[in-house]
Structure formats: C-alpha cells, structure tokens
Design an enzyme around this catalytic site. Structure first.
Site, PDB file in Angstrom:
ATOM      1  N   HIS A  35       0.817  -1.198   0.000  1.00 29.65           N
ATOM      2  CA  HIS A  35       0.000   0.000   0.000  1.00 29.65           C
ATOM      3  C   HIS A  35       0.860   1.260   0.000  1.00 29.65           C
ATOM      4  O   HIS A  35       1.970   1.262   0.511  1.00 29.65           O
ATOM      5  CB  HIS A  35      -0.907   0.011   1.235  1.00 29.65           C
ATOM      6  CG  HIS A  35      -1.788  -1.194   1.325  1.00 29.65           C
ATOM      7  ND1 HIS A  35      -2.116  -1.789   2.526  1.00 29.65           N
ATOM      8  CD2 HIS A  35      -2.404  -1.936   0.369  1.00 29.65           C
ATOM      9  CE1 HIS A  35      -2.908  -2.832   2.308  1.00 29.65           C
ATOM     10  NE2 HIS A  35      -3.087  -2.944   0.997  1.00 29.65           N
TER      11      HIS A  35
ATOM     12  N   ASP B 134      -6.333  -6.262  -2.611  1.00 35.25           N
ATOM     13  CA  ASP B 134      -4.921  -6.458  -2.914  1.00 35.25           C
ATOM     14  C   ASP B 134      -4.738  -7.409  -4.098  1.00 35.25           C
ATOM     15  O   ASP B 134      -3.829  -7.231  -4.908  1.00 35.25           O
ATOM     16  CB  ASP B 134      -4.170  -6.972  -1.690  1.00 35.25           C
ATOM     17  CG  ASP B 134      -4.024  -5.911  -0.607  1.00 35.25           C
ATOM     18  OD1 ASP B 134      -4.215  -4.717  -0.902  1.00 35.25           O
ATOM     19  OD2 ASP B 134      -3.733  -6.282   0.543  1.00 35.25           O
TER      20      ASP B 134
END
Length: 200
Positions: free
Chosen positions: A62, A168
C-alpha cells in the site's frame, strides 16, 4: 538503540536496547529524538492502527498520494511478520528496489517508512499483531496499492498459500501502476518531505 538505513532510501530499521530482569523486559519502542537524530525526520502522529493476522495473510503493498502521503512506524508486538518496503516513487533512482525485514516479539525491531514508499507484510505466525503509527489518518480516496506478488521479494512464506484481500488481489502490478500514473512522483515526494521538516 540503533537505526540502520535500508536499501530503499527513506526507510530505516530500528533495533531497541532491551532491559531484561526477573520481572520481564522493558524497552523504548519509539522516541522522537532518536528518530530525528538518525534520520533527520519527525513523525507527527495522527493515527495508530493495529492488525491481527493468521499465518500466511499478506497485507499490502500500500501507498498514499503525496502530498500529504503517510509515513509509518511499524512494529510487531506479538508473533512475527516479514515486513516489506518498496520504492514505488516514479522517477526515483532506486525505483523498484525492495527491502524485507523480519519483525517479531523477540528482537522487537521496528521499521520507519517515509511518505511515498510502498509497504506491506506477511504474517509468519498465527495472531501476528502489528502496530502502525501513522503521520496522517486513513483517507480512502488517497490510498492505493500494487499487487504484492508483482515485486521481486522473498516473503518468507509459501507464495501459493498466501492469503490476500480481494482489493490487494485486484491491484495492478508495479509496472501497470506506473503506466496508470497513480504512483507518487519522486520529485514531489522529496519536495513535500523537505517542506514538512522545515516547519518543525
């Protein structure tokens, strides 16, 4: 205590001095003065997050838009993780460089990640508990990711058994994110950090 620079510029690993006696252990897990002395950086704390993961859970990679970005100070207070930092700054001379550091409840190390860098980790044990001290609060519109398996790193776990969130799993690769123009720009990141430190 020691701070050591990682291969990714803007990331450091902190190894505390632990004091053991018959009662247990005591350590300074974070001190602003030590961080500033070693890195030239300050961490204006706006949010602290805690995640608990079972073995094999992979969170990340991230990163946030800069400005303002999000600097993080990450520690594993229970169990063990493989913590990963990636230089995702477009135009950086070290773009794509990756560092992996084991964080656990034995050595009690921590990693400081500057704004503009990508961060993720995989839980190596059940109930791996991670604390993140963050310079800014969570802002969904400014948060992005790259697929964690698109970077060349040894996660310390069986890649076929890793558990990723739907978000993700659907994230672009690092090269796709670069093509989409969603990565932080190196020059903008460095200008922003310099501006923030000048205000301290």
């Amino acid at each position: 205590m020691t701070f050591d620079a990682l291969a990714v510029p803007g990331a450091w690993v902190f190894t505390p001095r632990q004091h053991h006696d018959e009662r247990g252990v005591f350590l300074e897990a974070f001190t602003a003065d030590a961080l500033h002395e070693a890195t030239g950086r300050t961490l204006a704390l706006e949010q602290t997050n805690c995640s608990v993961s079972r073995a094999g859970v992979l969170r990340g990679i991230h990163f946030s838009d800069v400005p303002p970005g999000q600097a993080k100070y990450i520690s594993c207070v229970r169990g063990a993780i493989m913590d990963v930092v990636v230089d995702v700054r477009a135009g950086s001379p070290t773009f794509g460089v990756v560092d992996a550091v084991r964080l656990d409840d034995a050595e009690r190390r921590a990693v400081f990640v500057s704004e503009g860098l990508g961060h993720g980790f995989v839980a190596l044990t059940d109930d791996a508990t991670v604390m993140y001290q963050c310079s800014t609060g969570y802002a969904p519109g400014r948060e992005h990711g790259v697929h964690p398996l698109s970077v060349d790193v040894d996660w310390g776990a069986d890649r076929d058994a890793l558990v990723l969130s739907a978000k993700d799993s659907a994230a672009p690769t690092l090269s796709e994110a670069a093509e989409q123009g969603i990565l932080p720009r190196y020059d903008a990141v460095m200008e922003w950090i310099a501006l923030q430190e000048a205000r301290v």
